[in-house]
Design an enzyme around this catalytic site. Structure first.
Site, PDB file in Angstrom:
ATOM      1  N   ALA A  92       0.830  -1.149  -0.137  1.00  0.00           N
ATOM      2  CA  ALA A  92       0.064  -0.006   0.110  1.00  0.00           C
ATOM      3  C   ALA A  92       0.710   1.317  -0.076  1.00  0.00           C
ATOM      4  CB  ALA A  92      -0.894   0.003   1.215  1.00  0.00           C
TER       5      ALA A  92
ATOM      6  N   THR B  43      19.289  -0.560  -1.853  1.00  0.00           N
ATOM      7  CA  THR B  43      19.174   0.751  -1.089  1.00  0.00           C
ATOM      8  C   THR B  43      19.904   0.428   0.381  1.00  0.00           C
ATOM      9  OG1 THR B  43      17.043  -0.060   0.138  1.00  0.00           O
ATOM     10  CG2 THR B  43      16.977   1.133  -2.101  1.00  0.00           C
ATOM     11  N   LEU B  44      20.473   1.477   0.828  1.00  0.00           N
ATOM     12  CA  LEU B  44      21.478   1.494   1.859  1.00  0.00           C
ATOM     13  C   LEU B  44      21.154   2.609   2.985  1.00  0.00           C
ATOM     14  CD1 LEU B  44      24.461   0.995  -0.240  1.00  0.00           C
ATOM     15  CD2 LEU B  44      24.007  -0.455   1.433  1.00  0.00           C
ATOM     16  N   GLY B  45      19.827   2.972   2.892  1.00  0.00           N
ATOM     17  CA  GLY B  45      19.188   3.969   4.093  1.00  0.00           C
ATOM     18  C   GLY B  45      19.864   5.371   3.955  1.00  0.00           C
TER      19      GLY B  45
ATOM     20  N   THR C 281       9.869   4.954   8.553  1.00  0.00           N
ATOM     21  CA  THR C 281       9.029   3.761   8.259  1.00  0.00           C
ATOM     22  C   THR C 281       8.984   3.606   6.890  1.00  0.00           C
ATOM     23  OG1 THR C 281       8.021   4.190  10.533  1.00  0.00           O
ATOM     24  CG2 THR C 281       6.963   2.809   8.873  1.00  0.00           C
ATOM     25  N   ALA C 282       8.540   4.525   6.367  1.00  0.00           N
ATOM     26  CA  ALA C 282       7.986   4.321   4.804  1.00  0.00           C
ATOM     27  C   ALA C 282       9.111   4.989   3.695  1.00  0.00           C
ATOM     28  CB  ALA C 282       6.484   5.069   4.555  1.00  0.00           C
ATOM     29  N   ALA C 283      10.276   5.042   4.183  1.00  0.00           N
ATOM     30  CA  ALA C 283      11.430   5.550   3.272  1.00  0.00           C
ATOM     31  C   ALA C 283      11.701   4.725   1.952  1.00  0.00           C
ATOM     32  CB  ALA C 283      12.462   5.724   3.973  1.00  0.00           C
ATOM     33  N   GLY C 284      11.738   3.294   2.622  1.00  0.00           N
ATOM     34  CA  GLY C 284      12.009   2.321   1.532  1.00  0.00           C
ATOM     35  C   GLY C 284      10.968   2.053   0.305  1.00  0.00           C
ATOM     36  N   ASP C 285       9.776   2.030   0.963  1.00  0.00           N
ATOM     37  CA  ASP C 285       8.629   1.986   0.248  1.00  0.00           C
ATOM     38  C   ASP C 285       8.481   3.254  -0.666  1.00  0.00           C
ATOM     39  OD1 ASP C 285       8.070  -0.598   1.489  1.00  0.00           O
ATOM     40  OD2 ASP C 285       6.846   0.417   2.888  1.00  0.00           O
TER      41      ASP C 285
ATOM     42  N   THR D 231       9.960  11.762   2.765  1.00  0.00           N
ATOM     43  CA  THR D 231       9.325  11.001   3.548  1.00  0.00           C
ATOM     44  C   THR D 231       9.935  10.832   5.097  1.00  0.00           C
ATOM     45  OG1 THR D 231       8.496   9.873   1.601  1.00  0.00           O
ATOM     46  CG2 THR D 231       8.435   8.610   3.910  1.00  0.00           C
TER      47      THR D 231
ATOM     48  N   GLY E  85       4.812   8.864  10.440  1.00  0.00           N
ATOM     49  CA  GLY E  85       3.683   7.852  10.124  1.00  0.00           C
ATOM     50  C   GLY E  85       4.278   7.351   8.703  1.00  0.00           C
TER      51      GLY E  85
ATOM     52  N   SER F  98       3.195  10.622   5.404  1.00  0.00           N
ATOM     53  CA  SER F  98       4.410  11.268   5.201  1.00  0.00           C
ATOM     54  C   SER F  98       5.016  11.207   3.962  1.00  0.00           C
ATOM     55  CB  SER F  98       5.626  10.877   6.226  1.00  0.00           C
ATOM     56  OG  SER F  98       6.147   9.251   5.876  1.00  0.00           O
TER      57      SER F  98
END
Length: 307
Positions: free
Chosen positions: A43, A222-224, A251-255, A286, A291, A295
């Site tokens: 989602a 991906t390495l944050g 929380t949703a950075a990778g997504d 993000t 959240g 975000s």
């Protein structure tokens, strides 16, 4: 013409627990706050792609409960097509419990619920949607058999496939890897998949080589907060550093990164640098908000910041 992205994935009701640090075994700890938000890797990625300029169609499942209604409504409010989201009886909507530490890092516990009931039949019912898409995106919070079927349908129609192997799995069907145009693990998932700890340039190259040997054509690790490494089938590879920002919630950075990629990246990968930079910029926005879905930035927000 608006790009069409189909996402096969999870829908979770997120409960975010704000804590100072992860408790050790036997420790009782007070929380500074608790909140809820719509989430789920699928989602989140769908919302990101929709907000960043594509038309998204979602394949998934929720329970016939209040959380299921809330998650469906959240997707609809963003404009995501939910025609192929099943509402299942006798099973609860998926849930995630996010332990958010004061330094913005998070640890997540998942209860699959309805997400684990998605079947090949659900995928087959969305065949026309999948095969008329430009991109198909999937993760591992839903059954692998459903993802494999979706990728078969996609590739038979020349649709680009993006596999976000999260949560990480030690075993991924070879057939699924061979149907994957782009695999996008983070460093933890990369180690789970390949057995290679990712801690320097050589290990990124070796791990990417291993995933390509397993069948995936192109790789982005991906390495944050450090950035992302890409390695393509044609041998092109490089590292793109992340933008430096003060993170509130990762929380949703990778997504967001995956959803943003799906809006930009072309099947020939010729715009890989532009796409990775765009995805990194979206992720940077993000992490500055709280959240998961709340975000995720819109395209308008991206334009404001970039100008």
């Amino acid at each position: 013409m608006t790009r069409k992205v189909t996402v096969l994935g999870s829908l979770n009701s997120d409960t975010i627990l704000h804590i100072d640090h992860l408790p050790v075994q036997g420790e009782t700890m007070a929380m500074s706050d608790a909140s809820t938000a719509p989430g789920g890797k699928g989602a989140n990625q769908a919302v990101a792609a929709q907000r960043l300029g594509t038309q998204v169609h979602f394949i998934g499942a929720v329970g016939q409960d209040q959380n299921g209604e809330l998650l469906l409504n959240a997707l609809k409010e963003d404009g995501v097509d939910t025609t192929h989201v099943a509402q299942l009886a006798n099973v609860g909507t998926g849930a995630a419990y996010i332990l958010l530490e004061s330094d913005s890092h998070n640890t997540i516990l998942i209860l699959g619920g309805a997400n684990q009931c998605i079947s090949e039949t659900n995928v087959d019912e969305a065949k026309e949607t999948i095969q008329s898409s430009d991109v198909l995106v999937a993760q591992f919070e839903t059954p692998v058999v459903a993802t494999l079927q979706a990728f078969k349908l996609a590739k038979s129609a020349g649709v680009m496939t993006i596999l976000n192997p999260a949560p990480g799995r030690k075993t991924i069907p070879k057939e699924l890897m061979e149907l994957t145009d782009l695999i996008t693990p983070n460093e933890t998932e990369t180690e789970i998949i390949t057995g290679i700890p990712v801690n320097d340039d050589l290990s990124m190259i070796n791990a990417s080589n291993k995933m390509q040997e397993m069948g995936a054509k192109n790789v982005i690790i991906t390495l944050g907060e450090r950035g992302a490494y890409y390695q393509l089938a044609n041998g092109q590879h490089d590292f793109e550093p992340a933008l430096k920002v003060k993170a509130v919630d990762t929380t949703a950075a990778g997504d967001t990164f995956i959803g943003a990629l799906a809006t930009k990246l072309t099947p020939d990968m010729k715009n890989i640098v532009e796409s990775v930079r765009f995805a990194s910029a979206a992720s940077a926005l993000t992490v500055q908000g709280a959240g998961a879905q709340p975000s995720i930035p819109t395209l308008e927000k991206m334009k404001e910041v970039r100008h």
